[in-house]
Design a protein around this motif. Structure first.
Motif, short mmCIF file in Angstrom:
data_model
loop_
_atom_site.label_atom_id
_atom_site.label_comp_id
_atom_site.label_asym_id
_atom_site.label_seq_id
_atom_site.Cartn_x
_atom_site.Cartn_y
_atom_site.Cartn_z
N PRO A 115 0.79 -1.23 0.00
CA PRO A 115 0.00 0.00 0.00
C PRO A 115 0.83 1.29 0.00
N ILE A 116 2.17 1.17 0.09
CA ILE A 116 3.00 2.38 0.12
C ILE A 116 3.83 2.41 -1.15
N GLU A 117 3.42 3.22 -2.15
CA GLU A 117 4.11 3.28 -3.42
C GLU A 117 4.89 4.58 -3.60
N ASP A 118 4.72 5.50 -2.68
CA ASP A 118 5.30 6.83 -2.83
C ASP A 118 6.78 6.79 -2.44
N THR A 119 7.63 6.54 -3.42
CA THR A 119 9.06 6.43 -3.15
C THR A 119 9.69 7.78 -2.79
N THR A 120 9.10 8.87 -3.26
CA THR A 120 9.62 10.19 -2.88
C THR A 120 9.49 10.41 -1.38
N GLU A 121 8.30 10.17 -0.85
CA GLU A 121 8.10 10.36 0.58
C GLU A 121 8.98 9.41 1.39
N TYR A 122 9.13 8.20 0.89
CA TYR A 122 9.99 7.23 1.58
C TYR A 122 11.43 7.72 1.61
N GLY A 123 11.92 8.19 0.47
CA GLY A 123 13.29 8.70 0.42
C GLY A 123 13.50 9.92 1.30
N ARG A 124 12.51 10.81 1.34
CA ARG A 124 12.61 11.98 2.20
C ARG A 124 12.63 11.57 3.67
N GLY A 125 11.87 10.52 3.99
CA GLY A 125 11.87 10.03 5.36
C GLY A 125 13.22 9.46 5.76
N VAL A 126 13.84 8.72 4.85
CA VAL A 126 15.17 8.17 5.11
C VAL A 126 16.18 9.30 5.30
N ALA A 127 16.12 10.29 4.42
CA ALA A 127 17.05 11.42 4.52
C ALA A 127 16.86 12.19 5.83
N SER A 128 15.63 12.40 6.22
CA SER A 128 15.35 13.14 7.46
C SER A 128 15.85 12.38 8.68
N LEU A 129 15.67 11.06 8.69
CA LEU A 129 16.15 10.26 9.81
C LEU A 129 17.67 10.31 9.90
N ALA A 130 18.35 10.20 8.76
CA ALA A 130 19.81 10.25 8.76
C ALA A 130 20.30 11.59 9.28
N ASN A 131 19.65 12.67 8.85
CA ASN A 131 20.05 13.99 9.33
C ASN A 131 19.74 14.18 10.81
N LEU A 132 18.66 13.58 11.28
CA LEU A 132 18.33 13.65 12.70
C LEU A 132 19.44 12.99 13.52
N LEU A 133 19.88 11.82 13.08
CA LEU A 133 20.94 11.11 13.80
C LEU A 133 22.28 11.83 13.66
N GLY A 134 22.44 12.58 12.59
CA GLY A 134 23.69 13.32 12.38
C GLY A 134 23.66 14.73 12.92
N GLY A 135 22.61 15.09 13.65
CA GLY A 135 22.51 16.44 14.19
C GLY A 135 22.42 17.50 13.11
N GLY A 136 21.73 17.18 12.02
CA GLY A 136 21.57 18.13 10.92
C GLY A 136 22.65 18.01 9.86
N ARG A 137 23.59 17.10 10.04
CA ARG A 137 24.67 16.91 9.09
C ARG A 137 24.69 15.46 8.60
#
Length: 446
Positions: A299-321
């Motif tokens: 039911p989740i086909e939106d790869t853009t939203e998925y990719g943005r979620g991955v990027a946001s999580l990585a930046n969260l763990l990196g303190g914005g970097r």
């Protein structure tokens, strides 16, 4: 809105990257009023990696893959490889005219045979292709010459102006910008990967047909030059592809930068990594991306939203970097620290990063595929799979929304054409230019 400027034109082009510039090149000799709008600046004044004349390509290594086999698939926009190859020849001629080097390198000789043998034994596909390398510093000058030539030939650039909305009224298109309104009979939308999300919203409002495609999620790998030198003798930016043993997923290398730099690529809500090399300033490191093709289904086909979620999580763990990690630490499942990074024989070329644990930021499946790819590529480039190799994350390519187009890049919405990486039909400078020229030819036919 204050200070509204109302103007009209025959053709409005959104985005001054390779797609927009080559559309302008194609249209400049016709008796048409052409406006190119971009929220960035002129090539030599640019600060943003993603926005401005030349697009993200102007801040890349300036590698041109002169083949229809790399950077897109001609059949997705109803063209043959031969037709696309003719346009690629024109693109090469134009860029040489504005200062790109004339010489190309085509893989050949005993080195090519040895590289093909190693790749075959490792279960890796090696794509040998003719390439031209310009360099980031030189490419800006090329784009500046290109830009000035278009200005001199009547193309109206509206820079540092952001298109906020596209509407249709009385058969024409209205582009609402932060400085006014532009009315146009035809429109070519080419906002690049950075504008792909915005374009998708506009397309939904206008009823333009599109579908979700795969997204590439991965890392950038940095290692000593001598590991890559034998491959570089054959092909500057070698292309390797494979299907992993564990998940049978497609993984590829992308954008190799010998003696280059790892760099940041800033978006509105997160920061990714990328890489580039210059003609004059060199490092002792090579870097390239390893990208895992990710496909989602119901039911989740939106790869853009998925990719943005991955990027946001990585930046969260990196303190914005972005995050950097030693390969040794990634395999052991332990977080890197600056102390551990300093023990590596590789000095990081990107310092504005956070040592961390990439396995907490990227999906486990992606990490498994990347580690397997590094292990297999080590058979081709001995020394790649060593503990001191540095891994940066995330690197994500957002060209997943693909628009249904005819052979002229026209959508089901008459008069609206798409081009460049945001169209879903190109990945890089050359194919972006191809789609821009085709869109312009489609306008000319009308």
């Amino acid at each position: 809105m204050t200070g509204v400027i109302l103007s009209d034109c025959d053709v409005a082009i959104v985005g001054a990257g390779p797609g927009g510039l080559f559309a302008g090149w194609e249209l400049k000799d016709f008796d048409l009023d052409v406006v190119i709008v971009d929220k960035g600046k002129e090539p030599l004044e640019r600060e943003s990696v993603n926005c401005g004349v030349g697009g993200a390509g102007a801040f890349s290594d300036g590698k041109l893959n002169l083949t229809s086999e790399i950077g897109g698939d001609p059949k997705t926009f109803n063209r043959s490889p031969e037709e696309v190859s003719e346009l690629i020849d024109t693109i090469e001629d134009v860029l040489v005219k504005f200062g790109a080097p004339e010489e190309n390198k085509k893989p050949s000789g005993e080195g090519l045979e040895e590289l093909e043998r190693k790749a075959r034994e490792a279960g890796v596909e090696f794509i040998a292709a003719e390439q031209k390398h310009t360099g980031t510093d030189k490419l800006r000058d090329v784009m500046d010459n290109f830009y000035n030539h278009l200005v001199e030939n009547g193309i109206d650039f509206r820079l540092e102006e952001e298109v906020e909305d596209i509407e249709e009224e009385n058969g024409n298109f209205l582009l609402t910008t932060d400085k006014g309104t532009i009315e146009s009979e035809h429109i070519i939308v080419s906002p690049g990967r950075a504008g792909a999300y915005w374009l998708r919203d506009q397309a939904q409002e206008l009823g333009i047909e599109n579908h979700y495609g795969p997204i590439d999620i991965g890392v950038r790998v940095e290692f000593p030059d001598e590991v890559y030198d034998p491959v570089k003798e054959v092909m500057y930016d070698a292309k390797f592809r494979m299907y992993t043993q564990t998940y049978d997923d497609f993984v590829r290398t992308f954008c190799t930068n010998p003696s280059g730099f790892v760099s940041k690529e800033k978006y509105d809500n997160f920061t990714l990594v990328n890489g580039h090399a210059t003609g004059d300033k060199k490092t002792s490191n090579t870097n390239f991306a390893i990208l895992d093709r990710t496909v989602l289904t119901n039911p989740i086909e939106d790869t853009t939203e998925y990719g943005r979620g991955v990027a946001s999580l990585a930046n969260l763990l990196g303190g914005g970097r972005p995050i950097v990690q030693r390969l040794k630490d990634l395999r052991r499942g332990q977080r890197s620290t600056w102390d551990r990074i300093e023990r590596s024989e590789v000095e990081p070329t990107l310092k504005d990063v956070t040592p961390g644990d990439i396995s907490m930021a990227l999906p486990q499946r992606v990490v498994t595929n990347i580690l397997e790819a590094i292990e297999r590529l080590d058979n081709i480039m001995p020394g790649l799979d060593t503990g001191g190799t540095l891994i940066y994350a995330p690197e994500i390519k957002f060209y997943d929304t693909k628009y249904e187009v005819d052979k002229w890049m026209e959508t089901n919405h008459e008069g609206l054409f798409v081009a460049g990486d945001a169209s879903g039909h190109s990945r890089g400078i050359v194919f972006a230019g191809v789609t821009g020229m085709l869109a312009a030819q489609g306008v000319e036919r009308k």
